[in-house]
Design an enzyme around this catalytic site. Structure first.
Site, PDB file in Angstrom:
ATOM      1  N   SER A  46       0.911  -1.163   0.045  1.00 51.90           N
ATOM      2  CA  SER A  46      -0.007  -0.014  -0.046  1.00 51.90           C
ATOM      3  C   SER A  46       0.831   1.356  -0.161  1.00 51.90           C
ATOM      4  O   SER A  46       0.552   2.181  -0.714  1.00 51.90           O
ATOM      5  CB  SER A  46      -1.060  -0.104   1.332  1.00 51.90           C
ATOM      6  OG  SER A  46      -2.049  -0.959   1.187  1.00 51.90           O
ATOM      7  N   SER A  85      -4.332   2.011   3.748  1.00 52.43           N
ATOM      8  CA  SER A  85      -4.402   0.681   4.323  1.00 52.43           C
ATOM      9  C   SER A  85      -5.552  -0.175   4.157  1.00 52.43           C
ATOM     10  O   SER A  85      -6.711   0.155   4.614  1.00 52.43           O
ATOM     11  CB  SER A  85      -4.156   0.929   5.960  1.00 52.43           C
ATOM     12  OG  SER A  85      -4.313  -0.234   6.748  1.00 52.43           O
ATOM     13  N   SER A  87      -6.654  -2.967   5.485  1.00 50.69           N
ATOM     14  CA  SER A  87      -7.395  -3.212   6.577  1.00 50.69           C
ATOM     15  C   SER A  87      -7.790  -2.265   7.713  1.00 50.69           C
ATOM     16  O   SER A  87      -8.736  -2.220   8.569  1.00 50.69           O
ATOM     17  CB  SER A  87      -6.462  -4.078   7.645  1.00 50.69           C
ATOM     18  OG  SER A  87      -5.417  -3.453   8.158  1.00 50.69           O
ATOM     19  N   GLY A  88      -6.930  -1.098   7.379  1.00 49.79           N
ATOM     20  CA  GLY A  88      -7.412   0.320   8.263  1.00 49.79           C
ATOM     21  C   GLY A  88      -6.874   0.106   9.700  1.00 49.79           C
ATOM     22  O   GLY A  88      -7.107   0.691  10.600  1.00 49.79           O
ATOM     23  N   GLU A 160      -4.652  -3.660  -3.316  1.00 45.75           N
ATOM     24  CA  GLU A 160      -3.690  -2.662  -3.770  1.00 45.75           C
ATOM     25  C   GLU A 160      -3.737  -2.419  -5.323  1.00 45.75           C
ATOM     26  O   GLU A 160      -3.502  -1.483  -5.739  1.00 45.75           O
ATOM     27  CB  GLU A 160      -2.259  -3.485  -3.569  1.00 45.75           C
ATOM     28  CG  GLU A 160      -1.888  -3.695  -2.101  1.00 45.75           C
ATOM     29  CD  GLU A 160      -1.226  -5.076  -1.835  1.00 45.75           C
ATOM     30  OE1 GLU A 160      -1.275  -5.347  -0.565  1.00 45.75           O
ATOM     31  OE2 GLU A 160      -0.749  -5.724  -2.770  1.00 45.75           O
TER      32      GLU A 160
END
Lengths: 193, 193, 193, 193
Positions: A46, A85, A87-88, A160
């Site tokens: 990322s 990101s 998933s964060g 991505e």
């Protein structure tokens, strides 16, 4: 066989990208153009996607920095942090987002999970679906039980690749709005490597 | 409007990727699996695409290095250099390719131009069409004369995005051949960021 | 005049370095040689000092990775994290240290503050005095009130330069212990740049 | 024993640094302050030394870029390239220097060899003695024949450490000339890591 693999990946990308909310793209472009300076942060792949975007923003003549690189200055009020990101939950962009908020900068999250800590601490969210590496193992087990193939796009690959294409579409949008020529971009392109 | 831009980019990518020679992919996978160690080199956005590929190879348990990073050792006979450059003329990957050849390592070029200096000094070529930044200005002038829109994918964008997807398809191929599980990949995935 | 500035910096470095505890150096060398693999982390100039150290460890044939670079794998039990931060409060190395501990790896902190969060969460500490950027402003105000000159070594400079020299002395110690020749080091030295 | 090693390294650094020509330092400071923008290039540990210098120049409010990082734009007339290479033969900084000259930018070489290709293609040279990795093997053989110890500072260590200190002395000189406070520097210091 290879072309079939590529076609399936492209189809997966199309499905992810057509779910992106056009309104969120408009907000993103507006935030980019309104910012005094732009800072980009992301970890792993990322982070690489973020750098590719930063490089093009520089080619457009926009002041941009990558968190972690040598000459990146302090972020301040009026600046925008773009935190990427899937998933964060990745700590490097999350800490940068929390710090930026505290310092009065705006934060735009690009993530697959609108309930993640990153999304919740951000001013704006650009949602890009895609299996993230956090749900990868669960998916893998389901597929194994069902006798299915390995995933085409393991870990965060789908997020991505989708985000790469989406950010290049955003670049096109800015080019169109500002009327920037490719010649100008080429003149700013690094010439020492 | 945004989804239309994305669709056109995806269609351009599909056209580039379906021209890739399946035989060259097979050679590439074989070269990757035969190499003692793999070194990746590229400048600018091609370099970022190369790093994303290197990261996945590491997740597969393959010994790989990125030229220019801190712990990259000397290349030697038995090693493979993967050099990525749309134009095949960028000095950083070209010098690395020439040096690698002289030292007895194999070189695999990923480029848009099979007559470029990079392609000519390499053992193998994987051709990925796409406007490179070197023919960008010429194209731009033609489009201007014809009253057309700015390019969807300025400079090397088409080559870079196509190569990203292609290299993730190569990763899938290796996963399938070696029977690597996503769980193994996740266990190797960086956990300190 | 310039040579006088240099002499004063060298004298400051000497004072910092002679306070380093020889026992801590011995522990550090032992930890480096006992580790299955070594991971180095630091932000800003401390990160650059860490990379210079990592590069030499690679030249010695020791398996080492830099947190944040492309091919850095997951840290695990048996591995050693070397975390460099003058203040011991920088979030990037601190988060890496906390995560490493939780995952069962050992952590060696190189810091100026033995009571810092980094020092407290580490297995071992190598104390290197030197003004860190956190006490820089307080020092600056004192000097202003006293009518003194600007600091020779602003922000973390003294810590960073001292640590550079100290880590090269550690390299010398490992070379002497293992009997590694300069020729071997040169053979591992990157040859593609 | 450790403190003796450190003392000898400091003494070696002092000997290298007192040979630096004060006039060349003055030229260097003048060139840095006269340049429209500064670009820094170096490979390996010399590159890391260059980045540490670039970071401090940024803290002083000077526009500076590192060749090879994401947002580094095209160099042009009026810009200054600072190329760091002990041997003056490393291809990455050498190609950057030659290209910069051709494009009309000024080049300042920091090197140990005033007859090297890098020195010869540069506008100015700042000579920093120190064994470079190119004469390391020859020295090693002489020492072996003479029954001496391994070198305190293998490969380019002496050049790299000397140049680090020298460049921080240059920073001090600029701070003194421009009257920049440490508080200003701290305000520009990256706050997201």
């Amino acid at each position: 066989m290879f072309i079939r693999v590529v076609s399936e990946i492209l189809e997966d990308l199309r499905q992810v990208l057509q779910q992106v909310d056009e309104k969120e793209i408009d907000n993103f472009v507006k935030a980019l153009l309104d910012a005094r300076r732009i800072f980009i942060v992301g970890a792993g792949r990322s982070g690489l996607v973020g750098r590719a975007f930063a490089m093009r923003l520089m080619h457009l003549g926009i002041e941009v920095y990558v968190v972690g690189e040598t000459i990146t200055p302090a972020i301040r009020e009026g600046d925008l942090l773009v935190a990427i990101s899937g998933s964060g939950r990745t700590s490097f962009p999350l800490v940068a987002a929390e710090t930026s908020k505290r310092l009065g900068a705006k934060v735009f999250a690009i993530t697959s999970d609108k309930n993640s800590p990153l999304a919740r601490c951000s001013d704006y969210v650009l949602l890009v679906k895609g299996r993230t590496k956090d749900n990868a193992v669960r998916d893998y087990i389901s597929r194994q039980l069902a006798g299915e193939h390995p995933p085409l796009t393991p870990l965060g690959t789908l997020f991505e690749l989708s985000t790469s294409i989406l950010l290049d579409a955003v670049i096109y949008k800015i080019i169109s709005m500002l009327g920037i020529s490719e010649k100008e971009m080429l003149e700013r392109h690094s010439n020492l490597e």
